[in-house]
Design a protein around this motif. Structure first.
Motif, mmCIF file in Angstrom:
data_model
loop_
_atom_site.group_PDB
_atom_site.id
_atom_site.type_symbol
_atom_site.label_atom_id
_atom_site.label_comp_id
_atom_site.label_asym_id
_atom_site.label_seq_id
_atom_site.Cartn_x
_atom_site.Cartn_y
_atom_site.Cartn_z
ATOM 1 N N GLY A 186 -59.915 16.130 36.503
ATOM 2 C CA GLY A 186 -60.309 16.332 35.106
ATOM 3 C C GLY A 186 -61.353 15.387 34.559
ATOM 4 N N GLU A 187 -62.045 14.643 35.425
ATOM 5 C CA GLU A 187 -63.106 13.766 34.923
ATOM 6 C C GLU A 187 -64.340 13.903 35.816
ATOM 7 O OE1 GLU A 187 -62.666 9.418 36.352
ATOM 8 O OE2 GLU A 187 -60.615 10.051 35.867
ATOM 9 N N PRO A 188 -65.533 13.648 35.256
ATOM 10 C CA PRO A 188 -66.744 13.831 36.056
ATOM 11 C C PRO A 188 -66.771 12.909 37.275
ATOM 12 C CG PRO A 188 -67.283 13.681 33.723
ATOM 13 C CD PRO A 188 -65.827 13.312 33.858
ATOM 14 N N PHE A 189 -67.128 13.466 38.418
ATOM 15 C CA PHE A 189 -67.173 12.723 39.673
ATOM 16 C C PHE A 189 -68.135 13.468 40.592
ATOM 17 C CE2 PHE A 189 -65.021 10.943 43.607
ATOM 18 C CZ PHE A 189 -65.102 9.611 43.244
ATOM 19 N N THR A 190 -68.935 12.736 41.362
ATOM 20 C CA THR A 190 -69.891 13.440 42.227
ATOM 21 C C THR A 190 -69.617 13.132 43.692
ATOM 22 O OG1 THR A 190 -71.531 11.661 42.270
ATOM 23 C CG2 THR A 190 -71.701 13.238 40.445
ATOM 24 N N PHE A 191 -70.117 14.008 44.541
ATOM 25 C CA PHE A 191 -70.092 13.725 45.978
ATOM 26 C C PHE A 191 -71.042 12.571 46.277
ATOM 27 C CE2 PHE A 191 -69.122 18.417 46.391
ATOM 28 C CZ PHE A 191 -67.853 18.238 46.883
ATOM 29 N N GLU A 192 -72.215 12.642 45.620
ATOM 30 C CA GLU A 192 -73.343 11.820 46.029
ATOM 31 C C GLU A 192 -73.136 10.339 45.708
ATOM 32 O OE1 GLU A 192 -73.345 14.577 44.267
ATOM 33 O OE2 GLU A 192 -74.680 16.054 45.168
ATOM 34 N N TYR A 193 -72.648 10.058 44.493
ATOM 35 C CA TYR A 193 -72.442 8.659 44.091
ATOM 36 C C TYR A 193 -70.983 8.247 44.247
ATOM 37 C CZ TYR A 193 -77.001 9.032 41.749
ATOM 38 O OH TYR A 193 -78.336 9.226 41.466
ATOM 39 N N GLY A 194 -70.083 9.230 44.262
ATOM 40 C CA GLY A 194 -68.654 8.931 44.236
ATOM 41 C C GLY A 194 -67.947 9.144 45.566
ATOM 42 N N LEU A 195 -67.676 10.397 45.897
ATOM 43 C CA LEU A 195 -66.815 10.676 47.048
ATOM 44 C C LEU A 195 -67.408 10.202 48.382
ATOM 45 C CD1 LEU A 195 -64.132 11.963 48.060
ATOM 46 C CD2 LEU A 195 -65.443 14.027 48.510
ATOM 47 N N PHE A 196 -68.672 10.505 48.652
ATOM 48 C CA PHE A 196 -69.209 10.197 49.985
ATOM 49 C C PHE A 196 -69.250 8.680 50.258
ATOM 50 C CE2 PHE A 196 -71.580 14.527 50.058
ATOM 51 C CZ PHE A 196 -70.414 15.166 50.441
ATOM 52 N N PRO A 197 -69.810 7.878 49.338
ATOM 53 C CA PRO A 197 -69.756 6.433 49.599
ATOM 54 C C PRO A 197 -68.319 5.928 49.752
ATOM 55 C CG PRO A 197 -71.245 6.921 47.778
ATOM 56 C CD PRO A 197 -70.546 8.198 48.116
ATOM 57 N N ARG A 198 -67.409 6.516 48.985
ATOM 58 C CA ARG A 198 -65.988 6.116 49.049
ATOM 59 C C ARG A 198 -65.413 6.414 50.442
ATOM 60 N NH1 ARG A 198 -62.287 3.396 48.188
ATOM 61 N NH2 ARG A 198 -60.218 3.940 47.450
ATOM 62 N N LEU A 199 -65.787 7.563 51.005
ATOM 63 C CA LEU A 199 -65.281 7.922 52.336
ATOM 64 C C LEU A 199 -65.725 6.898 53.377
ATOM 65 C CD1 LEU A 199 -65.772 11.813 52.462
ATOM 66 C CD2 LEU A 199 -63.684 10.519 51.967
ATOM 67 N N LEU A 200 -66.958 6.406 53.232
ATOM 68 C CA LEU A 200 -67.433 5.385 54.180
ATOM 69 C C LEU A 200 -66.618 4.104 54.034
ATOM 70 C CD1 LEU A 200 -71.337 5.748 54.131
ATOM 71 C CD2 LEU A 200 -69.640 6.970 55.507
ATOM 72 N N GLU A 201 -66.357 3.712 52.790
ATOM 73 C CA GLU A 201 -65.537 2.508 52.558
ATOM 74 C C GLU A 201 -64.150 2.653 53.178
ATOM 75 O OE1 GLU A 201 -67.439 1.799 48.163
ATOM 76 O OE2 GLU A 201 -65.256 2.029 48.306
ATOM 77 N N LEU A 202 -63.625 3.861 53.119
ATOM 78 C CA LEU A 202 -62.270 4.107 53.630
ATOM 79 C C LEU A 202 -62.247 4.281 55.148
ATOM 80 C CD1 LEU A 202 -61.149 6.660 50.901
ATOM 81 C CD2 LEU A 202 -60.153 4.391 51.249
#
Ligand code: GDD
Ligand code: MG
Length: 343
Positions: A186-202
């Protein structure tokens, strides 16, 4: 295989073309952009497509319907306010239960989806991102990979000094459904700045698949015009552009070159020349007008001896007598250009 097409952007850079036509259904060689994407997905074995909408959703639903024309089943996930690319994925979570092909809704490509899906499975990736080599990556998302193709870095809209490779995010992803758990609800989130960099961190396995065939982001007027010209030139091996016909309303002294696509409902008067162009439905082209490397949208009128080159003419425009217009001009719908004007 399921798919989610991200088709909720406002198409701001494509204005004025997108003021009255949302970007996913702007016509490319007389067919809505989304129909090319649905064909790409169908060929890749996808049968269920979720269209993620936010801007002018009703116009898109009216045009695309349930997808039966494209031989895929379509459902819709509409956001009340834009949630960003990954937010849109989360918003459609109730419709996604398996590995999904996620597509940016503004790209035209003939990427071999079968090969991408196989690559994703073989490498047991959490996400596979199709990468396209482009000469100037600055306007896109730069994606850096290691020699095995594993993604090591994302730099969205890099500054010139940050450009270290030529591979960009082509806006085509194979994503495992477990990734939905990493996206806030329910809140704005992007693949480009949010999910993809996060996946690398994880430490999740994110792979890059380089596609060297046809690929284009249809997000600007120049690119949109070029996409039309690419389709009529046969550079996109996806949907065949319908062949133009020569009905009675085309004067026999009108000349249409073999690349051009002119809708049969148009009227072309004597001495008209159409060169490497698309002329959509119900246009009226008066004597000796010349149209070259251009797109003329539905219901427009081009006056006697006018010269139109490298231009997009919107719907219902009136270009007067002896007008000269060119060099990347873009006319919004219903523009009137008075006789003898030069643009
Ligand atoms: N449903 C929904 N909701 N869709 C959205 C939203 C939203 O809030 N925001 C954007 N979209 C859709 C757009 O309609 C478009 O089809 C796609 O997501 C990408 O948005 P763009 O605004 O066109 O992004 P871009 O072109 O600047 O950059 C993206 O595409 C590039 C490739 O063309 C990024 O993914 C880049 O990394 C990438 O290189
Ligand atoms: Mg785009």
């Amino acid at each position: 295989m399921q798919s989610l097409v991200l088709a909720g952007g406002k198409g701001i850079r494509l204005r004025p073309i997108t003021l009255h036509t949302p970007k996913p259904i702007v016509p490319i060689a007389n067919m809505p952009l989304l129909l090319y994407q649905l064909e790409l997905l169908r060929r890749g074995g996808v049968r269920d497509v979720v269209l993620s909408l936010s801007y002018q959703p009703q116009k898109i639903e009216d045009r695309i319907g349930d997808g039966s024309r494209s031989k895929v089943r379509i459902s819709y996930a509409v956001e009340t306010s834009p949630l960003g690319t990954a937010g849109a994925f989360k918003n459609a979570a109730h419709l996604i239960s398996e590995t999904a092909v996620v597509l940016n809704g503004d790209i035209l490509t003939d990427v071999d989806l079968d090969a991408v899906i196989q690559y994703h499975k073989e490498r047991q990736a959490a996400a596979t991102i199709v990468l396209a080599p482009v000469p100037n990556p600055a306007g896109y998302g730069l994606v850096v990979t290691d020699p095995e193709g594993r993604v090591t870095r994302f730099i969205e809209k890099p500054k010139p000094e940050e450009v270290t490779c030529d591979t960009i995010n082509a806006g085509i992803y194979i994503l495992e459904p477990k990734l939905l758990d990493y996206v806030p609800e329910g809140e704005p989130f992007t693949f480009e700045y949010g999910l993809f960099p996060r996946l690398l961190e994880l430490g999740e396995r994110v792979m890059g698949f380089v596609w060297r065939g046809y690929w284009r982001d249809v997000g600007t007027p120049e690119s949109y015009l070029q996409a039309n010209l690419d389709v009529i030139a046969g550079r996109v091996s996806l949907l065949e552009a319908p062949n133009w016909m020569r009905p009675d309303t085309f004067d026999e002294k009108a000349e249409i070159d073999s690349l051009s696509l002119v809708d049969p409902s148009c009227t072309l008067k004597a001495g008209v020349q159409i060169v490497n162009s698309v002329v959509s439905r119900n246009c009226y082209i008066e004597d000796r007008a010349r149209i070259e490397n251009s797109l003329v949208r539905t219901g427009s009128r081009i006056g006697t001896a006018a010269s139109v080159s490298n231009t997009v003419i919107g719907k219902g425009c009136h270009v007067g007598k002896s007008v000269i217009i060119g060099r990347g001009a873009v006319l919004g719908d219903k523009t009137v250009v008075t006789d003898y004007s030069r643009l």
